[in-house]
Design a protein around this motif. Sequence first.
Motif, PDB file in Angstrom:
ATOM      1  N   GLU A 164       4.111  -2.196  -1.257  1.00  0.00           N
ATOM      2  CA  GLU A 164       4.231  -3.499  -1.908  1.00  0.00           C
ATOM      3  C   GLU A 164       3.241  -3.596  -3.067  1.00  0.00           C
ATOM      4  OE1 GLU A 164       3.554  -6.338   1.214  1.00  0.00           O
ATOM      5  OE2 GLU A 164       5.528  -6.022   2.098  1.00  0.00           O
ATOM      6  N   ASN A 171      13.531  -4.792   0.563  1.00  0.00           N
ATOM      7  CA  ASN A 171      12.531  -4.948   1.613  1.00  0.00           C
ATOM      8  C   ASN A 171      12.856  -4.052   2.806  1.00  0.00           C
ATOM      9  OD1 ASN A 171      10.227  -6.055   2.857  1.00  0.00           O
ATOM     10  ND2 ASN A 171      11.472  -7.571   3.915  1.00  0.00           N
ATOM     11  N   THR A 186       4.361  -2.345  -6.487  1.00  0.00           N
ATOM     12  CA  THR A 186       5.267  -3.175  -7.280  1.00  0.00           C
ATOM     13  C   THR A 186       4.675  -4.531  -7.663  1.00  0.00           C
ATOM     14  OG1 THR A 186       6.325  -4.043  -5.282  1.00  0.00           O
ATOM     15  CG2 THR A 186       7.333  -2.119  -6.311  1.00  0.00           C
ATOM     16  N   THR A 187       3.691  -5.014  -6.915  1.00  0.00           N
ATOM     17  CA  THR A 187       3.164  -6.347  -7.198  1.00  0.00           C
ATOM     18  C   THR A 187       1.925  -6.338  -8.083  1.00  0.00           C
ATOM     19  OG1 THR A 187       1.890  -6.365  -5.138  1.00  0.00           O
ATOM     20  CG2 THR A 187       4.094  -7.366  -5.084  1.00  0.00           C
ATOM     21  N   LYS A 205       3.297  -0.060   4.400  1.00  0.00           N
ATOM     22  CA  LYS A 205       4.148  -1.146   3.882  1.00  0.00           C
ATOM     23  C   LYS A 205       3.397  -1.929   2.804  1.00  0.00           C
ATOM     24  CE  LYS A 205       6.401  -5.359   5.376  1.00  0.00           C
ATOM     25  NZ  LYS A 205       5.548  -6.474   5.716  1.00  0.00           N
ATOM     26  N   LYS A 206       2.154  -2.284   3.096  1.00  0.00           N
ATOM     27  CA  LYS A 206       1.354  -3.042   2.132  1.00  0.00           C
ATOM     28  C   LYS A 206       1.035  -2.192   0.902  1.00  0.00           C
ATOM     29  CE  LYS A 206      -0.801  -6.190   5.437  1.00  0.00           C
ATOM     30  NZ  LYS A 206      -2.058  -6.557   6.129  1.00  0.00           N
ATOM     31  N   ALA A 266      11.962  -0.481   1.939  1.00  0.00           N
ATOM     32  CA  ALA A 266      10.509  -0.307   1.956  1.00  0.00           C
ATOM     33  C   ALA A 266      10.003  -0.214   3.395  1.00  0.00           C
ATOM     34  CB  ALA A 266       9.820  -1.456   1.222  1.00  0.00           C
TER      35      ALA A 266
END
Length: 135
Positions: free
Chosen positions: A73, A28, A76-77, A69-70, A31
Amino acid sequence: MLHLNNNIMDTIKKIFGIMLAFALFTINAVAQDKAAEGAKAVTANMKEQLSLNDSQYTKVYAINQDFLKKAMENKTTAKTRIEKAKRLKALDEERDAKLKSVLTEEQFKIFVANKAENRKKIRQYFQEKAEEQGM
């Protein structure tokens, strides 16, 4: 003997949990660092293109950092390419709405006109960074 094994297993579970938490925290943090670094580059480019004042620069930087940032994310999500694309589109629309409230009407028009070129610059920036790090 069984009691001793349970204590050992509990200790191993705790150690594993701590290691997992540390790994997640580190991922985190990396990132967030990448998002901050990317946001600086993107916002500096926008400052030049749009003649942002200091107040706008600060707000645009925060918007860009949150977006990047989003977006990272999302990589990976999201499970499928379609899901990633849909989420990225939604993030992009959210970012545009936030930028529209910070930029003047003329600045926003220029931003929209330069959007495709700016995307290329973002990709190129991250690609160069990845190559520098031997990824």
